[in-house]
Enzyme design. Structure first.
Site, PDB file in Angstrom:
ATOM      1  NE  ARG A  50     -19.438 -28.714 -43.851  1.00  0.00           N
ATOM      2  CZ  ARG A  50     -20.526 -28.975 -43.117  1.00  0.00           C
ATOM      3  NH1 ARG A  50     -20.408 -29.314 -41.842  1.00  0.00           N
ATOM      4  NH2 ARG A  50     -21.732 -28.898 -43.646  1.00  0.00           N
ATOM      5  CE1 TYR A 102       4.833 -18.913 -44.273  1.00  0.00           C
ATOM      6  CE2 TYR A 102       2.677 -18.662 -43.290  1.00  0.00           C
ATOM      7  CZ  TYR A 102       3.472 -18.762 -44.408  1.00  0.00           C
ATOM      8  OH  TYR A 102       2.911 -18.700 -45.646  1.00  0.00           O
ATOM      9  CG  ASP A 173       4.558 -24.083 -37.519  1.00  0.00           C
ATOM     10  OD1 ASP A 173       4.996 -25.092 -38.108  1.00  0.00           O
ATOM     11  OD2 ASP A 173       4.052 -23.112 -38.123  1.00  0.00           O
ATOM     12  CE  LYS A 198       4.897 -23.919 -46.730  1.00  0.00           C
ATOM     13  NZ  LYS A 198       4.923 -23.136 -45.493  1.00  0.00           N
TER      14      LYS A 198
END
Ligand SMILES: *Cc1c(COP(=O)(O)O)cnc(C)c1O
Length: 385
Positions: A50, A102, A173, A198
């Protein structure tokens, strides 16, 4: 000498020349949850996955180098990245965000961040005067450029002058263009967000998200947050991203070439009422794109004469898939009003011009003859019926 981006997609300069990992050309997948300590109070540098994992760390260094950042964090999805980024803010803070974003980002801001006492002004950052929206509580400006799906283009450098003056963070972004075509940190942004699902991953097979920064203080806070909240990218998915990134350059070039051809083709169809692609010289953001990006990308939005025509296209496509998402090698077509932007309040959608005849194409790397062939068949069939 600084290397070119296609090379940076393949080789991490700082880790070259060492013969660790048996000389493996492909970076290994360290599929381990934890790490043995050599002695009391000692560490190999890794204690628990983690916190960090070598495969994820290698990917993070590659992405940091592509965006010219000091640090990049790899997370399980783009939304996990944006949600982590929002943890930088406190109750009472105010953010100015693009109105055309988005849909998932708007949903997060309105339904999760707002509940945590953070307020938002949704404005058209590409044309409105940002300064009139800044108040004593404003901490950041959050944009996409080009925006999703209306492809509005904001001048990042000009916006950065304002955010610097008012001591605000500028967050961009950069999913739509990928680091191959645009590097917002170089233009004055403080944090870059990516949905790695993407273009970076590029194959419609893996989800991932990234936060990249060129500020050590932000990197330190984000590192604390990722280890505390726990959405770091898994080792196998990190490897899939590394593999996808290797071909980022040729994928982006090919997809862009196809997108330009499709934009031209759509302009010639009677049923098409509007084609929104920033690579068209008539696009209002064309000059800014030329200045701040190395390309126009492969996302294009278009509008047809009626809702029925739009729905018929979605029904009739075969090779082109009617599916959510973007940025992969396969061409996808999306209907924003019921898919990506279904949860965006109607007033925001209407203001942005997202109508029930708006379609969005994520152009892939198929042969252009087959793409135009299918579009031609679909349009002809609808017009005949
Ligand atoms: C897809 C997308 C996101 C969200 O990323 P996920 O990986 O799907 O969580 C954020 N921003 C943009 C521009 C996107 O296209």
């Amino acid at each position: 000498m600084a290397r070119e981006i296609e090379t940076k997609c393949l080789h991490l300069e700082e880790e070259e020349g060492c013969s660790e990992n048996y000389g493996a050309i492909s970076y290994p997948i360290y599929q381990t949850a934890t790490y043995a300590h050599p002695g009391v109070g000692q560490s190999t540098g890794y204690d628990y996955t983690r916190l960090q994992n070598p495969t994820r760390e290698h990917l993070e260094k590659v992405v940091a180098s592509l965006e010219n950042g000091v640090d990049a964090l790899a997370l399980s999805t783009g939304m996990a990245a944006i949600a982590l980024m929002m943890e930088l803010f406190e109750p009472g803070d105010h953010l100015i965000v693009d109105s055309d974003l988005y849909g998932g980002s708007i949903r997060l801001f309105q339904n999760v961040s707002a509940k945590n006492g953070i307020s938002f002004s949704h404005i058209d950052c590409y044309k409105e005067d940002i300064e009139t929206y800044i108040n004593g509580q404003t901490k950041a400006v959050y944009i996409e450029t080009p925006t999703n799906p209306m492809m509005n283009v904001t001048d990042i450098e000009e916006l950065a002058k304002i955010t610097r003056k008012h001591n605000l963070l500028l967050i961009v972004d950069n999913t739509f263009l990928s680091p191959y075509f645009q590097n917002p940190l170089e233009l004055g942004a403080d944090i870059v967000v990516h949905s790695g699902s993407k273009y970076l991953g590029g194959h419609n097979d893996t989800l991932a998200g990234f936060l990249v920064t060129n500020r050590d203080d932000i990197s330190e806070r984000l590192r604390f947050l990722i280890k505390t909240t726990g959405a770091g990218l898994a080792p196998l998915d990190s490897w899939l991203l590394l593999r996808g990134i290797k071909t980022l350059g040729i994928r982006m070039e090919k997809a862009q070439e196809n997108a330009m051809r499709i934009a031209d083709w759509l302009l010639g169809r009677k049923a098409v009422t509007r084609v929104i692609y920033p690579g068209l010289t008539k696009h209002p953001g064309y000059a800014i794109m030329k200045k701040q990006a190395r390309g126009f990308g492969a996302m294009l939005t278009f509008q047809v004469e009626s809702k029925e025509f739009a729905l018929a296209i979605l029904e009739k496509v075969r090779m082109i898939k009617y599916a959510e998402s973007l940025g992969g090698v396969e061409t996808l077509i999306t209907y924003p009003v019921t898919q990506t932007h279904a949860d965006v309040p109607l007033e925001i959608r209407e203001r942005n011009g997202i109508t029930d005849s708006t379609l969005r194409l994520s152009v892939g790397i198929e042969n252009i003859k087959d793409l135009l062939g299918e579009l031609g068949q679909v349009f002809d069939a609808i017009e005949r019926s």
